[in-house]
Design a protein around this motif. Structure first.
Motif, PDB file in Angstrom:
ATOM      1  N   GLY A   1     -49.221 -34.546  97.161  1.00  0.00           N
ATOM      2  CA  GLY A   1     -49.335 -35.998  97.075  1.00  0.00           C
ATOM      3  C   GLY A   1     -49.907 -36.423  95.728  1.00  0.00           C
ATOM      4  O   GLY A   1     -49.913 -35.643  94.773  1.00  0.00           O
ATOM      5  N   VAL A   2     -50.379 -37.668  95.676  1.00  0.00           N
ATOM      6  CA  VAL A   2     -50.834 -38.233  94.393  1.00  0.00           C
ATOM      7  C   VAL A   2     -52.207 -37.670  94.029  1.00  0.00           C
ATOM      8  O   VAL A   2     -53.134 -37.741  94.839  1.00  0.00           O
ATOM      9  N   PRO A   3     -52.370 -37.105  92.827  1.00  0.00           N
ATOM     10  CA  PRO A   3     -53.689 -36.615  92.404  1.00  0.00           C
ATOM     11  C   PRO A   3     -54.653 -37.765  92.121  1.00  0.00           C
ATOM     12  O   PRO A   3     -54.230 -38.842  91.691  1.00  0.00           O
ATOM     13  N   PHE A   4     -55.932 -37.520  92.351  1.00  0.00           N
ATOM     14  CA  PHE A   4     -56.951 -38.543  92.038  1.00  0.00           C
ATOM     15  C   PHE A   4     -56.922 -38.928  90.562  1.00  0.00           C
ATOM     16  O   PHE A   4     -57.145 -40.076  90.206  1.00  0.00           O
ATOM     17  N   SER A   5     -56.666 -37.935  89.690  1.00  0.00           N
ATOM     18  CA  SER A   5     -56.676 -38.244  88.257  1.00  0.00           C
ATOM     19  C   SER A   5     -55.578 -39.245  87.919  1.00  0.00           C
ATOM     20  O   SER A   5     -55.772 -40.116  87.066  1.00  0.00           O
ATOM     21  N   VAL A   6     -54.428 -39.145  88.605  1.00  0.00           N
ATOM     22  CA  VAL A   6     -53.349 -40.099  88.352  1.00  0.00           C
ATOM     23  C   VAL A   6     -53.747 -41.483  88.863  1.00  0.00           C
ATOM     24  O   VAL A   6     -53.468 -42.502  88.220  1.00  0.00           O
ATOM     25  N   LEU A   7     -54.436 -41.520  90.012  1.00  0.00           N
ATOM     26  CA  LEU A   7     -54.936 -42.812  90.505  1.00  0.00           C
ATOM     27  C   LEU A   7     -55.896 -43.425  89.496  1.00  0.00           C
ATOM     28  O   LEU A   7     -55.884 -44.634  89.259  1.00  0.00           O
ATOM     29  N   LEU A   8     -56.729 -42.559  88.895  1.00  0.00           N
ATOM     30  CA  LEU A   8     -57.670 -43.048  87.883  1.00  0.00           C
ATOM     31  C   LEU A   8     -56.906 -43.656  86.709  1.00  0.00           C
ATOM     32  O   LEU A   8     -57.232 -44.752  86.233  1.00  0.00           O
ATOM     33  N   LEU A   9     -55.861 -42.949  86.259  1.00  0.00           N
ATOM     34  CA  LEU A   9     -55.058 -43.461  85.143  1.00  0.00           C
ATOM     35  C   LEU A   9     -54.419 -44.800  85.515  1.00  0.00           C
ATOM     36  O   LEU A   9     -54.423 -45.741  84.712  1.00  0.00           O
ATOM     37  N   ILE A  10     -53.886 -44.884  86.752  1.00  0.00           N
ATOM     38  CA  ILE A  10     -53.250 -46.135  87.174  1.00  0.00           C
ATOM     39  C   ILE A  10     -54.286 -47.262  87.199  1.00  0.00           C
ATOM     40  O   ILE A  10     -54.025 -48.371  86.730  1.00  0.00           O
ATOM     41  N   ALA A  11     -55.481 -46.937  87.704  1.00  0.00           N
ATOM     42  CA  ALA A  11     -56.540 -47.951  87.733  1.00  0.00           C
ATOM     43  C   ALA A  11     -56.880 -48.406  86.321  1.00  0.00           C
ATOM     44  O   ALA A  11     -57.011 -49.605  86.050  1.00  0.00           O
ATOM     45  N   VAL A  12     -57.014 -47.427  85.394  1.00  0.00           N
ATOM     46  CA  VAL A  12     -57.316 -47.760  83.998  1.00  0.00           C
ATOM     47  C   VAL A  12     -56.207 -48.642  83.423  1.00  0.00           C
ATOM     48  O   VAL A  12     -56.466 -49.655  82.767  1.00  0.00           O
ATOM     49  N   ALA A  13     -54.963 -48.272  83.719  1.00  0.00           N
ATOM     50  CA  ALA A  13     -53.830 -49.035  83.175  1.00  0.00           C
ATOM     51  C   ALA A  13     -53.846 -50.469  83.687  1.00  0.00           C
ATOM     52  O   ALA A  13     -53.647 -51.413  82.919  1.00  0.00           O
ATOM     53  N   VAL A  14     -54.116 -50.642  84.992  1.00  0.00           N
ATOM     54  CA  VAL A  14     -54.121 -51.988  85.568  1.00  0.00           C
ATOM     55  C   VAL A  14     -55.250 -52.814  84.955  1.00  0.00           C
ATOM     56  O   VAL A  14     -55.049 -53.949  84.513  1.00  0.00           O
ATOM     57  N   VAL A  15     -56.444 -52.213  84.892  1.00  0.00           N
ATOM     58  CA  VAL A  15     -57.595 -52.952  84.355  1.00  0.00           C
ATOM     59  C   VAL A  15     -57.358 -53.312  82.887  1.00  0.00           C
ATOM     60  O   VAL A  15     -57.577 -54.451  82.470  1.00  0.00           O
ATOM     61  N   MET A  16     -56.872 -52.332  82.104  1.00  0.00           N
ATOM     62  CA  MET A  16     -56.672 -52.597  80.674  1.00  0.00           C
ATOM     63  C   MET A  16     -55.582 -53.645  80.449  1.00  0.00           C
ATOM     64  O   MET A  16     -55.683 -54.473  79.537  1.00  0.00           O
ATOM     65  N   THR A  17     -54.526 -53.616  81.279  1.00  0.00           N
ATOM     66  CA  THR A  17     -53.470 -54.625  81.152  1.00  0.00           C
ATOM     67  C   THR A  17     -54.027 -56.007  81.490  1.00  0.00           C
ATOM     68  O   THR A  17     -53.741 -56.998  80.818  1.00  0.00           O
ATOM     69  N   LEU A  18     -54.860 -56.051  82.536  1.00  0.00           N
ATOM     70  CA  LEU A  18     -55.497 -57.301  82.920  1.00  0.00           C
ATOM     71  C   LEU A  18     -56.379 -57.823  81.780  1.00  0.00           C
ATOM     72  O   LEU A  18     -56.354 -59.011  81.446  1.00  0.00           O
ATOM     73  N   VAL A  19     -57.144 -56.908  81.189  1.00  0.00           N
ATOM     74  CA  VAL A  19     -58.008 -57.304  80.069  1.00  0.00           C
ATOM     75  C   VAL A  19     -57.153 -57.848  78.927  1.00  0.00           C
ATOM     76  O   VAL A  19     -57.442 -58.893  78.352  1.00  0.00           O
ATOM     77  N   ALA A  20     -56.056 -57.148  78.630  1.00  0.00           N
ATOM     78  CA  ALA A  20     -55.224 -57.533  77.485  1.00  0.00           C
ATOM     79  C   ALA A  20     -54.581 -58.900  77.699  1.00  0.00           C
ATOM     80  O   ALA A  20     -54.485 -59.693  76.773  1.00  0.00           O
ATOM     81  N   ARG A  21     -54.132 -59.164  78.938  1.00  0.00           N
ATOM     82  CA  ARG A  21     -53.313 -60.358  79.131  1.00  0.00           C
ATOM     83  C   ARG A  21     -54.042 -61.538  79.732  1.00  0.00           C
ATOM     84  O   ARG A  21     -53.649 -62.678  79.513  1.00  0.00           O
ATOM     85  N   ARG A  22     -55.051 -61.277  80.541  1.00  0.00           N
ATOM     86  CA  ARG A  22     -55.611 -62.377  81.305  1.00  0.00           C
ATOM     87  C   ARG A  22     -57.069 -62.697  80.963  1.00  0.00           C
ATOM     88  O   ARG A  22     -57.627 -63.605  81.536  1.00  0.00           O
ATOM     89  N   THR A  23     -57.703 -61.939  80.090  1.00  0.00           N
ATOM     90  CA  THR A  23     -59.093 -62.259  79.775  1.00  0.00           C
ATOM     91  C   THR A  23     -59.216 -62.762  78.341  1.00  0.00           C
ATOM     92  O   THR A  23     -58.360 -62.512  77.495  1.00  0.00           O
ATOM     93  N   ARG A  24     -60.327 -63.458  78.094  1.00  0.00           N
ATOM     94  CA  ARG A  24     -60.590 -63.937  76.744  1.00  0.00           C
ATOM     95  C   ARG A  24     -60.750 -62.776  75.782  1.00  0.00           C
ATOM     96  O   ARG A  24     -60.288 -62.831  74.645  1.00  0.00           O
ATOM     97  N   LEU A  25     -61.418 -61.703  76.258  1.00  0.00           N
ATOM     98  CA  LEU A  25     -61.607 -60.542  75.390  1.00  0.00           C
ATOM     99  C   LEU A  25     -60.260 -60.071  74.853  1.00  0.00           C
ATOM    100  O   LEU A  25     -60.093 -59.854  73.649  1.00  0.00           O
ATOM    101  N   GLY A  26     -59.285 -59.937  75.749  1.00  0.00           N
ATOM    102  CA  GLY A  26     -57.959 -59.474  75.338  1.00  0.00           C
ATOM    103  C   GLY A  26     -57.307 -60.450  74.372  1.00  0.00           C
ATOM    104  O   GLY A  26     -56.734 -60.064  73.351  1.00  0.00           O
TER     105      GLY A  26
END
Lengths: 430, 253
Positions: A274-299
């Motif tokens: 099944g899905v490795p935890f490390s891949v879940l971590l990467l997906i979480a990082v990707a979602v958070v970073m995309t959110l930061v880039a597109r939807r926050t003032r910082l981004g």
């Protein structure tokens, strides 16, 4: 004005792709990735696109991909970070000695459930502090990022060496190792549940985006296009989960784990990773970073500063502090990558992360991040990391000699940037 | 122009700025009243941009003080200036080329939702409203501003200044890159803003624009203020004389 369509040209011909509002650059990168996979699959007689190899490819990509998402922000703000591989080594060393030396000395024995979280917090703090230091030197003292991080490349590699006296430190804590990849997966049922949640999240995101557009009377895509988008995302997510679920745990490994519990394995018993935890971590990082880039003032400020630093400054953005934030984020991501990399090895080694800075920069650049600043995407960097890793392990499977492997990877980097420049000229982005 | 007895909107007193050994601005005082357009004139390097950047927060002054509505204020950076409702349209426009019109309009002052994330659709809706008023032909809301024409980029920069209820507007050669049609549009806008009681500092090279748009003109030469005149009382020849020769016309105030 509300009746005017989202397309810019007065008589823009509506192709299917345009109606779907697909990103043509993303499609191009996915296309390149698919071609790489298919070619290697033919060359290896079908061994490249097996669940097992796809599983391995995914977990090998995670560490570099995590850092590449941070490198996007660094490069977008017109900086560079040459120290990420060394920073990874220092964070890894700190986490390793925390769990094998500091904590046991404080009375926390091996196997204590507090060891992994404390070690991870120490690692993240180390990364954040070093990153903030880099950012301060670059932003407030105006030393070029190239110089600061070139120095950092030497300094942190050898700080790691000094901390560990150059020794390999292991084995690492069992809970800690769960984030390494094959050592920690959620199993088939868990993977399907996660897949379902991801599809639900994608649907909700699509519906909400449409509602927001309708609320402000902006033009929206036809319903069939939204439906197609939902179908494609669902197919991709379920396909990925199905592939990882198809990689079954080898029988001897299963038998050993049953024996360890003092049971005998039932006849014909099978289980998949099944899905490795490390891949879940990467997906979480990707979602958070995309959110930061597109939807926050910082981004927004990161991209504005990359596009025009003077304009950002005149708009009241504190660009010095922004530099500190960007490099701190990079440091934290290096620590996360160090966690995954050392957990995958199950020990800290003195050469961990060597040359990772080049892989990370290459991944970001292949993924469409422009060194001139202002342009870059998180998903692009992750795809870039995946393409690099596929090339590398594909060539290794085919049996290409080591020097040729690096020659090919180097050439691909240069060609990818050339293609990107030509693409941007054609579309008028440059 | 009869209300000269009340407090000025802006008063810059005895401002000096030096770069290295060069006195870019040398003890200059200017003022601005509500609903008035004051032209700032002079050759390149006369110090007008440097002077006005002290008001917009982009430069620091070495000596001197700034009063807004008669009260002394400290302006150290563009954020301070924005707090006093001072908005600036820079000659370079100061736009982030890789972002779209709405992102530029709200740069540094983004609208956010209750969750703390940016409210992009509301920002776009507001941008469509203000652009509809300023430049009804503007349609490229999704493109990065680098894909826009000079006039369209100028409208974005102007929209940014007027959207946030500016009371003091600084325009640094707003028509330099524009065609005749767009120049006329800017002139109409200036009249409209004046009528709303906004005070405008206009840095301008074109003497005809100055005669048309300004109520008073302050002329600088080599970092020093030559003088300030009521435009209605002088001819364009007089003003040119001030710019070129640094000579104050006889009847000037």
């Amino acid at each position: 004005m509300a009746t005017d369509s989202a397309s810019d040209g007065p008589a823009a011909r509506k192709t299917i792709l345009k109606t779907l509002e697909f990103d043509t650059r993303l499609l191009g990168m996915i296309g390149a990735f698919v071609v790489v996979c298919l070619v290697f699959n033919v060359l290896t007689d079908g061994r490249f696109l097996t669940p097992r190899n796809i599983f391995n490819l995914t977990i090998q990509t995670v560490s570099v991909a995590i850092m590449a998402t941070g490198m996007v922000f660094v490069i977008v703000t017109r900086h560079i970070d040459l120290s990420v591989g060394s920073l990874l080594a220092t964070c890894s060393a700190m986490m390793a000695i925390t769990q094998t030396q500091f904590l046991p000395a404080l009375g926390l024995d091996f196997g204590n459930p507090l060891i992994a979280p404390i070690a991870i917090i120490v690692g993240l703090a180390t990364g954040a502090l070093i990153g903030a230091l880099h950012g301060w030197l670059i932003g407030y003292l105006s030393i070029p990022a190239f110089i600061v991080t070139l120095g950092g490349l030497l300094v942190w590699r050898n700080v790691a060496w000094y901390l560990t006296s150059g020794q390999t430190i292991g084995p690492l804590d069992d809970t800690f190792q769960l984030l390494g990849g094959i050592g920690g997966t959620v199993g088939t049922t868990g993977s399907w549940i996660i897949g379902l949640l991801a599809v639900a999240a994608a649907f909700i995101a699509i519906v909400q985006a449409r509602r927001a557009k309708i609320r402000h009377e902006f033009p929206v895509k036809p319903l069939w296009a939204e439906g197609a988008l939902m179908a494609v995302s669902a197919a991709l997510i379920f396909g990925f989960v199905a592939t990882l679920n198809a990689y079954e745990i080898p029988v001897r490994v299963l038998r050993r784990s049953f024996e360890a519990r003092g049971e005998t394995m039932p006849q014909g018993f099978t289980e998949a990773y099944g899905v490795p935890f490390s891949v879940l971590l990467l997906i979480a990082v990707a979602v958070v970073m995309t959110l930061v880039a597109r939807r926050t003032r910082l981004g927004r400020y990161i991209f504005a500063t990359g596009g025009n630093p003077d304009a950002a400054e005149l708009s009241g953005i504190n660009t010095r502090l922004l530099t500190v934030k960007v490099f701190t984020l990079m440091g934290v991501l290096c620590a996360l990558a160090a966690l995954v990399a050392s957990a995958r090895l199950s020990f800290h080694s003195n050469d961990i992360g060597t040359l990772d800075e080049l892989r990370v920069i290459a991944a970001a650049v292949i993924g469409g991040t422009a060194l001139a600043g202002g342009i870059g995407t998180i998903y692009g960097a992750i795809l870039g990391a995946l393409i690099m890793q596929s090339l590398q392990s594909g060539m290794a499977m085919v049996g290409v000699d080591a020097p040729f492997q690096n020659i090919v990877v180097g050439s691909v980097l240069v060609i990818a940037v050339l293609v990107d420049i030509i693409y941007r000229k054609r579309t008028g982005e440059l | 122009m009869a209300a000269r007895t009340d407090t000025p909107l802006v008063e810059m007193r005895d401002v000096s700025v030096a770069f290295g050994g060069v006195k870019a601005v040398d003890h200059v005082s200017i003022d601005l009243y509500p609903g008035e357009v004051v032209g700032l004139l002079g050759h390149n390097g006369a110090g007008k941009s440097t002077l006005i950047k002290c008001l917009s927060g982009a430069n620091k002054m070495d000596t001197g003080e700034i009063l807004i509505n008669g009260e002394k204020v400290e302006i150290h950076n563009p954020r301070d200036a924005r707090r006093y409702n001072i908005e600036t349209i820079y000659q370079t426009l100061a736009l982030a080329d890789n972002l779209d019109a709405a992102s530029n309009l709200f740069l540094g002052r983004e609208l956010i939702t209750a969750t703390g994330l940016m409210d992009d659709s509301r920002m776009e809706a507001e941008t469509r409203k203000v652009m509809g008023r300023l430049n009804a032909n503007f349609k490229k809301f999704k493109s990065p501003v680098k894909a826009l024409s000079g006039g369209q980029r100028q409208s974005v920069a102007i929209a940014r200044a007027v959207y946030f209820d500016a009371r003091i507007l600084i325009m640094d050669e707003p028509t330099a890159a524009l065609g005749p049609e767009e120049t006329r549009m800017v002139a109409e806008l200036i009249e409209e803003l004046k009528a709303q009681g906004i005070g405008i500092f206009l840095i301008e090279h074109d003497i005809h624009s100055v005669m048309d748009l300004c109520d008073r003109a302050s002329v600088m030469k080599n970092g020093k203020l030559v003088g300030t005149v009521n435009v209605a009382d002088v001819t364009d020849e007089d003003i040119l004389g001030m710019i070129i020769l640094g000579k104050t016309p006889a009847p000037a105030s």
